[in-house]
Scaffold this motif. Sequence first.
Motif, PDB file in Angstrom:
ATOM      1  N   GLY A 178       0.774  -1.239   0.000  1.00  0.00           N
ATOM      2  CA  GLY A 178       0.000   0.000   0.000  1.00  0.00           C
ATOM      3  C   GLY A 178       0.801   1.283   0.000  1.00  0.00           C
ATOM      4  N   ILE A 179       2.126   1.180  -0.204  1.00  0.00           N
ATOM      5  CA  ILE A 179       2.962   2.384  -0.250  1.00  0.00           C
ATOM      6  C   ILE A 179       3.600   2.459  -1.628  1.00  0.00           C
ATOM      7  CG2 ILE A 179       4.829   3.673   0.839  1.00  0.00           C
ATOM      8  CD1 ILE A 179       4.413   1.914   3.314  1.00  0.00           C
ATOM      9  N   ASN A 180       3.464   3.597  -2.265  1.00  0.00           N
ATOM     10  CA  ASN A 180       3.914   3.749  -3.646  1.00  0.00           C
ATOM     11  C   ASN A 180       5.421   4.003  -3.708  1.00  0.00           C
ATOM     12  OD1 ASN A 180       4.076   4.054  -6.391  1.00  0.00           O
ATOM     13  ND2 ASN A 180       2.897   5.948  -6.490  1.00  0.00           N
ATOM     14  N   TYR A 181       6.183   2.967  -3.353  1.00  0.00           N
ATOM     15  CA  TYR A 181       7.633   3.069  -3.473  1.00  0.00           C
ATOM     16  C   TYR A 181       8.043   2.817  -4.917  1.00  0.00           C
ATOM     17  CZ  TYR A 181       8.729   3.379   1.507  1.00  0.00           C
ATOM     18  OH  TYR A 181       8.847   3.801   2.799  1.00  0.00           O
ATOM     19  N   GLN A 182       8.916   3.698  -5.407  1.00  0.00           N
ATOM     20  CA  GLN A 182       9.455   3.563  -6.749  1.00  0.00           C
ATOM     21  C   GLN A 182      10.973   3.579  -6.694  1.00  0.00           C
ATOM     22  OE1 GLN A 182       7.551   3.069  -9.545  1.00  0.00           O
ATOM     23  NE2 GLN A 182       5.763   3.024  -8.158  1.00  0.00           N
ATOM     24  N   LEU A 183      11.592   2.950  -7.677  1.00  0.00           N
ATOM     25  CA  LEU A 183      13.045   2.968  -7.799  1.00  0.00           C
ATOM     26  C   LEU A 183      13.473   4.240  -8.515  1.00  0.00           C
ATOM     27  CD1 LEU A 183      13.203  -0.730  -8.868  1.00  0.00           C
ATOM     28  CD2 LEU A 183      14.549   0.153  -6.945  1.00  0.00           C
ATOM     29  N   THR A 184      14.510   4.901  -8.006  1.00  0.00           N
ATOM     30  CA  THR A 184      15.003   6.066  -8.738  1.00  0.00           C
ATOM     31  C   THR A 184      15.590   5.643 -10.079  1.00  0.00           C
ATOM     32  OG1 THR A 184      17.159   5.922  -7.633  1.00  0.00           O
ATOM     33  CG2 THR A 184      15.492   7.373  -6.637  1.00  0.00           C
ATOM     34  N   ASN A 185      16.095   4.426 -10.146  1.00  0.00           N
ATOM     35  CA  ASN A 185      16.601   3.866 -11.400  1.00  0.00           C
ATOM     36  C   ASN A 185      16.291   2.371 -11.398  1.00  0.00           C
ATOM     37  OD1 ASN A 185      18.618   2.404 -13.164  1.00  0.00           O
ATOM     38  ND2 ASN A 185      19.135   4.516 -13.696  1.00  0.00           N
ATOM     39  N   ALA A 186      15.513   1.933 -12.373  1.00  0.00           N
ATOM     40  CA  ALA A 186      15.058   0.540 -12.424  1.00  0.00           C
ATOM     41  C   ALA A 186      15.882  -0.322 -13.375  1.00  0.00           C
ATOM     42  CB  ALA A 186      13.586   0.499 -12.840  1.00  0.00           C
ATOM     43  N   LYS A 187      16.978   0.217 -13.905  1.00  0.00           N
ATOM     44  CA  LYS A 187      17.798  -0.554 -14.838  1.00  0.00           C
ATOM     45  C   LYS A 187      18.604  -1.616 -14.105  1.00  0.00           C
ATOM     46  CE  LYS A 187      16.486   2.013 -18.315  1.00  0.00           C
ATOM     47  NZ  LYS A 187      15.542   1.471 -19.325  1.00  0.00           N
ATOM     48  N   ARG A 188      18.739  -2.768 -14.743  1.00  0.00           N
ATOM     49  CA  ARG A 188      19.501  -3.857 -14.122  1.00  0.00           C
ATOM     50  C   ARG A 188      20.993  -3.767 -14.413  1.00  0.00           C
ATOM     51  NH1 ARG A 188      15.786  -9.089 -15.823  1.00  0.00           N
ATOM     52  NH2 ARG A 188      13.855  -8.509 -14.698  1.00  0.00           N
ATOM     53  N   ASN A 189      21.333  -3.447 -15.659  1.00  0.00           N
ATOM     54  CA  ASN A 189      22.729  -3.487 -16.085  1.00  0.00           C
ATOM     55  C   ASN A 189      23.037  -2.285 -16.970  1.00  0.00           C
ATOM     56  OD1 ASN A 189      23.510  -6.419 -15.226  1.00  0.00           O
ATOM     57  ND2 ASN A 189      21.580  -6.658 -16.335  1.00  0.00           N
ATOM     58  N   ASN A 190      24.279  -1.895 -16.976  1.00  0.00           N
ATOM     59  CA  ASN A 190      24.714  -0.808 -17.841  1.00  0.00           C
ATOM     60  C   ASN A 190      25.062  -1.361 -19.226  1.00  0.00           C
ATOM     61  OD1 ASN A 190      24.540   1.592 -16.196  1.00  0.00           O
ATOM     62  ND2 ASN A 190      26.168   0.683 -14.941  1.00  0.00           N
ATOM     63  N   CYS A 191      24.029  -1.797 -19.909  1.00  0.00           N
ATOM     64  CA  CYS A 191      24.140  -2.385 -21.245  1.00  0.00           C
ATOM     65  C   CYS A 191      23.035  -1.784 -22.120  1.00  0.00           C
ATOM     66  CB  CYS A 191      23.970  -3.898 -21.211  1.00  0.00           C
ATOM     67  SG  CYS A 191      25.069  -4.764 -20.048  1.00  0.00           S
ATOM     68  N   VAL A 192      23.256  -1.822 -23.433  1.00  0.00           N
ATOM     69  CA  VAL A 192      22.199  -1.374 -24.338  1.00  0.00           C
ATOM     70  C   VAL A 192      20.916  -2.129 -24.019  1.00  0.00           C
ATOM     71  CG1 VAL A 192      21.461  -1.298 -26.751  1.00  0.00           C
ATOM     72  CG2 VAL A 192      23.816  -0.682 -26.138  1.00  0.00           C
ATOM     73  N   ASN A 193      21.022  -3.451 -23.859  1.00  0.00           N
ATOM     74  CA  ASN A 193      19.916  -4.249 -23.354  1.00  0.00           C
ATOM     75  C   ASN A 193      20.170  -4.467 -21.874  1.00  0.00           C
ATOM     76  OD1 ASN A 193      17.880  -6.037 -22.776  1.00  0.00           O
ATOM     77  ND2 ASN A 193      18.803  -7.768 -23.851  1.00  0.00           N
ATOM     78  N   ASP A 194      19.539  -3.632 -21.025  1.00  0.00           N
ATOM     79  CA  ASP A 194      19.873  -3.652 -19.607  1.00  0.00           C
ATOM     80  C   ASP A 194      19.302  -4.857 -18.877  1.00  0.00           C
ATOM     81  OD1 ASP A 194      17.383  -2.755 -17.665  1.00  0.00           O
ATOM     82  OD2 ASP A 194      17.150  -2.003 -19.699  1.00  0.00           O
ATOM     83  N   VAL A 195      18.417  -5.637 -19.524  1.00  0.00           N
ATOM     84  CA  VAL A 195      17.734  -6.740 -18.852  1.00  0.00           C
ATOM     85  C   VAL A 195      18.699  -7.857 -18.492  1.00  0.00           C
ATOM     86  CG1 VAL A 195      15.954  -8.514 -19.113  1.00  0.00           C
ATOM     87  CG2 VAL A 195      15.536  -6.190 -19.941  1.00  0.00           C
ATOM     88  N   THR A 196      19.700  -8.085 -19.320  1.00  0.00           N
ATOM     89  CA  THR A 196      20.647  -9.164 -19.081  1.00  0.00           C
ATOM     90  C   THR A 196      22.060  -8.707 -19.414  1.00  0.00           C
ATOM     91  OG1 THR A 196      21.334 -11.389 -19.771  1.00  0.00           O
ATOM     92  CG2 THR A 196      20.154 -10.055 -21.392  1.00  0.00           C
TER      93      THR A 196
END
Length: 415
Positions: A178-196
Amino acid sequence: MTYATPSGLTSSAQSSTSLTYKWNAVAGAPKYRIQISPNADMSGASFYRFSSNTGEIRSLKPNTKYYAKVRVITLDGGNLSPYSSAVAAKTLAAPVLSAITNGLSVASYNVKCDNCFDGLPNELTWSGRRDAVVSTIVSKVPDVVGVQEASQGWLKNETRPGGLSQFEDLQERLYKRGINYQLTNAKRNNCVNDVTPTNCVYADRGASQGTKILYNKGTVDLVSQGSVALPKLSAGDNTRYLAWSVLRQRSTGKSFFFGDTQLDSSKASGYYELRKAQTSAIVSAIARLNTGKLPVITVGDFNSHKWTDPSNAPYDVMVGAGYVDPLGNTYKNDAPSAFATAELRIRANYDSYNGFERKARARNTTGNGTYLDYIFTSKMRVGKWETVINIDSAGNFIGTIPSDHNMIHAVVQLP
């Protein structure tokens, strides 16, 4: 061998809870002992040893006259000179402060990475303790919390496309409470494709591995954010970061700079110097990024404490740069220094690292515990400091121990 009685004893600085003394050095003196008492006949005295001809006596009563004497002693405490004549000095009256208004609630929490399970007694895997981590954060509802070791790696047994990282899991579970916590930066990796990180083509995405900042969107707004890679000793070392953000407190409209870090933990040769260099890089980065000269709050796991030999280098670098430790938890001393700013201290005597031990670690009953984790501030009021632990009257953790570190929490007033 006897030595001359030290001369020139005087109180050179006073606060409401401490007196600092200096005296003329005696040639060749191994050490000195100060005897101090609230009574002119020196009854009920306390004794303190010092290696040089100056020393701060802490944990005194406000607005109280004390009498002090000094003598030369051996390294192990044997007497080498008579005591000097007593000198009187008075602590200052305790300041009368108005209540903090529009307090900003901040926290630091090493939640231990999902893939770092050590199988310690009382330790559960992330899936078994994550609800306890969430409950700990929710119990204080910080406006901003810097977390460490909230890994960017995919959680095991997660079947959704693209997987789910530990920090994403934490943010989702906080949101569901119930608390609207957000990430200041949600990127995983410093890559063009940050997901992996697989086949990574480098791009600065502001990612900072498991060092992440969460903010309560109901109370603060995000202005800007990013990350800075810190120095490392060898190419194979895990990259450490300063995650940073500029945020605005909604209730006051005041902006502030918030930093979060975790320094290298290795005890091998060269890593003491590395942690010092990493902290110096943090200080330089804040000076460069904080162009608006905003109030600064820097939190994190600095992997160094007041008993670290040869010194608590990261602490010294931060304080040397003008930042304040609200606890005044200085080297090899449990009593708060005269520069402590925390107006209310709650369980500050407990250590910030608990090692999943059922009995919560505490060095003493009234002073400062041993801290790897810190909240440093620029000059501002700190109305409350708390080491957040759920313990019973015997000092034992109740239920699931959320992490091997305890969350530390403070309420500050932005200048």
